[in-house]
Scaffold this active site. Structure first.
Site, PDB file in Angstrom:
ATOM      1  N   CYS A  51       0.832  -1.210   0.000  1.00 40.73           N
ATOM      2  CA  CYS A  51       0.000   0.000   0.000  1.00 40.73           C
ATOM      3  C   CYS A  51       0.871   1.267   0.000  1.00 40.73           C
ATOM      4  O   CYS A  51       1.477   1.577  -1.016  1.00 40.73           O
ATOM      5  CB  CYS A  51      -0.992  -0.042   1.168  1.00 40.73           C
ATOM      6  SG  CYS A  51      -2.343   1.130   0.953  1.00 40.73           S
TER       7      CYS A  51
ATOM      8  N   HIS B 178      -3.736  -5.323   0.518  1.00 41.35           N
ATOM      9  CA  HIS B 178      -3.216  -5.778   1.814  1.00 41.35           C
ATOM     10  C   HIS B 178      -3.213  -7.306   1.884  1.00 41.35           C
ATOM     11  O   HIS B 178      -4.250  -7.905   2.183  1.00 41.35           O
ATOM     12  CB  HIS B 178      -4.057  -5.188   2.949  1.00 41.35           C
ATOM     13  CG  HIS B 178      -3.828  -3.729   3.135  1.00 41.35           C
ATOM     14  ND1 HIS B 178      -2.826  -3.226   3.931  1.00 41.35           N
ATOM     15  CD2 HIS B 178      -4.441  -2.661   2.573  1.00 41.35           C
ATOM     16  CE1 HIS B 178      -2.848  -1.910   3.878  1.00 41.35           C
ATOM     17  NE2 HIS B 178      -3.815  -1.533   3.059  1.00 41.35           N
TER      18      HIS B 178
ATOM     19  N   GLU C 125      -1.933  -9.048   4.129  1.00 40.11           N
ATOM     20  CA  GLU C 125      -1.895  -9.502   5.525  1.00 40.11           C
ATOM     21  C   GLU C 125      -3.279  -9.698   6.135  1.00 40.11           C
ATOM     22  O   GLU C 125      -3.403 -10.306   7.182  1.00 40.11           O
ATOM     23  CB  GLU C 125      -1.076  -8.508   6.375  1.00 40.11           C
ATOM     24  CG  GLU C 125      -1.694  -7.133   6.600  1.00 40.11           C
ATOM     25  CD  GLU C 125      -1.426  -6.132   5.475  1.00 40.11           C
ATOM     26  OE1 GLU C 125      -1.172  -6.568   4.339  1.00 40.11           O
ATOM     27  OE2 GLU C 125      -1.497  -4.916   5.724  1.00 40.11           O
TER      28      GLU C 125
ATOM     29  N   GLY D 224      -2.023 -14.200  37.725  1.00 42.88           N
ATOM     30  CA  GLY D 224      -2.829 -15.343  37.307  1.00 42.88           C
ATOM     31  C   GLY D 224      -3.085 -15.323  35.809  1.00 42.88           C
ATOM     32  O   GLY D 224      -3.540 -16.299  35.236  1.00 42.88           O
ATOM     33  N   GLY D 225      -2.811 -14.194  35.155  1.00 46.21           N
ATOM     34  CA  GLY D 225      -2.935 -14.092  33.695  1.00 46.21           C
ATOM     35  C   GLY D 225      -1.813 -14.872  33.024  1.00 46.21           C
ATOM     36  O   GLY D 225      -0.814 -15.209  33.652  1.00 46.21           O
ATOM     37  N   VAL D 226      -2.015 -15.132  31.730  1.00 44.81           N
ATOM     38  CA  VAL D 226      -1.063 -16.013  31.056  1.00 44.81           C
ATOM     39  C   VAL D 226       0.338 -15.395  30.965  1.00 44.81           C
ATOM     40  O   VAL D 226       1.342 -16.084  31.169  1.00 44.81           O
ATOM     41  CB  VAL D 226      -1.605 -16.466  29.664  1.00 44.81           C
ATOM     42  CG1 VAL D 226      -1.845 -15.312  28.736  1.00 44.81           C
ATOM     43  CG2 VAL D 226      -0.676 -17.477  29.026  1.00 44.81           C
TER      44      VAL D 226
ATOM     45  N   SER E 182       2.013 -13.126  32.955  1.00 44.53           N
ATOM     46  CA  SER E 182       2.823 -13.147  34.178  1.00 44.53           C
ATOM     47  C   SER E 182       3.062 -14.574  34.648  1.00 44.53           C
ATOM     48  O   SER E 182       4.106 -14.879  35.225  1.00 44.53           O
ATOM     49  CB  SER E 182       2.195 -12.285  35.274  1.00 44.53           C
ATOM     50  OG  SER E 182       0.991 -12.850  35.745  1.00 44.53           O
ATOM     51  N   THR E 183       2.123 -15.480  34.370  1.00 47.91           N
ATOM     52  CA  THR E 183       2.342 -16.873  34.775  1.00 47.91           C
ATOM     53  C   THR E 183       3.498 -17.484  33.981  1.00 47.91           C
ATOM     54  O   THR E 183       4.388 -18.128  34.556  1.00 47.91           O
ATOM     55  CB  THR E 183       1.058 -17.716  34.569  1.00 47.91           C
ATOM     56  OG1 THR E 183      -0.007 -17.083  35.282  1.00 47.91           O
ATOM     57  CG2 THR E 183       1.228 -19.127  35.083  1.00 47.91           C
TER      58      THR E 183
END
Ligand code: XMP
Length: 519
Positions: free
Chosen positions: A91, A178, A180, A233-235, A237-238
């Protein structure tokens, strides 16, 4: 460096030059799906040092909102086109190359959305394309005259505009559409052709194989000292905590703060998961402090500020009472790093401000093992590390917790309502098999009341709003068209199981104009 040796040192890399395009991250993700590493760099940061540092195997120029003729139009240095590095302009990138190499760009009829292109010449780039294909466009400028020595590969059927060209002598390609986006059905094939056939990139980038490298890097950087990692507890930081724990064992201080605004059962679940993964966790229950600081506070921004400040204080105290801690390990991912304006190799030159996390005033050295990864890559890495699927595919949950789902003051009764109602929404969404298909599903409560009749008695109760949204990245969102039966079950259960609620509504506004969370 915050994240150890950057992957471009070990993997063939596609450098994506960003002109402020809406889909730049999408280009990058498409490349990585081919198991080839990609880095995004703003066009203003393209220097000879950067190219020497990254040694890209191929370069893609993104789209962007400007016109190549605008004053101060974004551009790149001319030498970049003369390196023989395979280069694909998309583009705006396609127009910019044309303009820089003797072609002409003009304002034309806009082409927006679905466009049919006709292939006029065989090429490596369009290998596997039929003679007519559907593509997705979004432009008003067009390349009226191709760059010198270019061969036209495809044209728009309706307007006749150049849709794709190649300059074989320079290894340069341009596409007006585009590739993508998913609305260009053969777009992935085009990117694959560019990355493999034209640039010869080797598909060595596999996050599943990354765990050992990241663990080793954390181990060598932290050395014999200690590190702090705030876990939610989120992915993200775990995964960061599990990597760190495998690297330095009990010298990792994973700290989980309960601010009293967590979901039902969440503190127990988070602790159980982390401990089950061998992470030693310090649990700090600060619910009382947070809830009393929030008493009487109505303004959403003020609520966030209070929560942020208390969090910071808790971690400052923790760090002060553990002088052996020298490092802060954070689960920052690639989109946040890019948003903060970081560029490859720049860590050596200057430290840029810490993104989206604890304040630098903790005085700790920051390590971000996931800084090169997209969310889906973090998830795959999490699975490879043995994280349970419930954690890997957990919906995002905001740092300030249920406080942003309570409109107005956070009172004990509203907290109880939103907690219980959220549980019901989540259970029903799971039961209907929708959990993995939606981005978030939760309940919201405010101060408005609705008159009800319960058992022949008039009662006034709270209104609970259910919000279930679909989204790619949280930047935009659509409300989920969940079956009526599911909504019906949710509404019945909420009014039956939570006596203070008399009305359940469903939020049917997209983002924009609304945000996902109510405050
Ligand atoms: P909004 O409400 O801005 O949310 O459309 C977009 C995404 O971001 C999450 N969100 C937050 N996450 N701290 C967080 O960690 C916050 O203060 C915060 N506010 C919103 C939200 O859940 C959604 O996924």
């Amino acid at each position: 460096m915050r994240g150890g040796e950057p992957p471009y040192k070990r993997h063939d890399t596609v450098l994506i030059v960003d002109f402020g395009g809406q889909y730049t991250h999408l280009i990058s993700r498409r490349v990585r799906e081919l198991n080839v590493y990609s880095e995004i760099v703003p066009y203003t940061m393209v220097t000879e040092e950067l190219i020497a540092e990254v040694k890209p195997r191929a370069i893609i120029l993104s789209g962007g909102p400007s016109s190549v003729y605008a004053p101060n139009a974004p551009t790149i240095p001319r030498w970049l086109l003369e390196q023989g590095i395979p280069l694909l302009g998309i583009c705006y990138g396609h127009q910019l190359i044309a303009r820089m190499l003797g072609g002409r760009v003009e304002r034309g009829y806009g082409e927006y959305g679905r466009v049919v292109v006709r292939i006029v010449r065989h090429s490596k780039l369009l290998h596997g394309w039929a003679s007519r294909e559907v593509v997705w466009m979004s432009h008003s400028d067009y390349v009226a005259e191709p760059p010198r020595d270019a061969r036209i590969l495809a044209v728009s059927e309706e307007t006749g505009y150049i849709a794709a060209y190649e300059i074989p002598s320079m290894n340069i390609y341009g596409v007006q559409f585009h590739p993508e986006v998913s609305h260009t059905p053969k777009g992935k094939m085009l990117i694959r052709n560019f990355v493999y056939r034209i640039a010869g990139c080797r598909p060595t980038w596999r996050v599943e194989n990354l765990a050992e490298t990241l663990i080793e890097e954390i181990r060598s950087r932290v050395g014999g000292s200690h590190a702090l990692c705030a876990v939610s507890g989120g992915v993200d930081s775990t995964v960061a905590a599990v990597l760190a724990s495998r690297a330095i064992g009990d010298r990792l201080h994973a700290v989980f703060v309960n601010h009293g605004l967590l979901r039902e059962g969440e503190p127990e679940e988070v602790l159980k998961t982390l401990r089950g993964l061998g992470v030693r966790v310090d649990y700090i229950d600060a619910s009382e402090d947070f809830l009393s600081a929030l008493r009487g506070v109505v303004d959403p921004e003020e609520k966030r500020r209070i929560i942020g400040r208390l969090f910071a204080e808790i971690f400052e105290d923790y760090a002060a009472s553990h002088p052996e801690i020298e490092w802060l390990i954070q689960g920052t991912t690639y989109p946040d790093v890019i948003e903060s304006g970081a560029v490859p190799g720049a860590d050596r030159i200057k430290t840029h401000h810490n993104v989206g996390g604890l304040p630098e005033k903790l005085g700790l050295k920051v390590l971000e093992p996931l800084r090169y990864l997209y969310k889906d890559e973090v998830r795959r890495l999490g699975l490879a590390l043995g994280l349970p699927e419930e954690v890997v595919y957990r919906h995002p949950f905001p740092g300030p917790g249920l406080a942003v789902r309570i409109i107005g003051e956070v009172t004990p009764v509203k907290l109880r309502i939103v907690r219980r109602a959220s549980r019901i929404v989540e259970e029903e969404v799971r039961r209907a098999g929708l959990y993995r298909r939606v981005w978030q599903a939760f309940a919201v409560v405010g101060d408005d009341r609705w008159v009800g009749v319960k058992g022949d008695r008039r009662s006034e109760g709270y209104i609970v709003t259910v919000r279930i949204v679909e989204s790619e990245d949280g930047m935009t969102a659509d409300w989920a068209r969940v079956p009526y039966e599911v909504l019906d079950r949710i509404a019945r259960r909420i009014t039956m199981e939570i006596p203070e609620v008399t009305m359940v509504t469903y939020a049917v506004t997209t983002k924009p104009p609304a945000t996902i969370e109510p405050c």
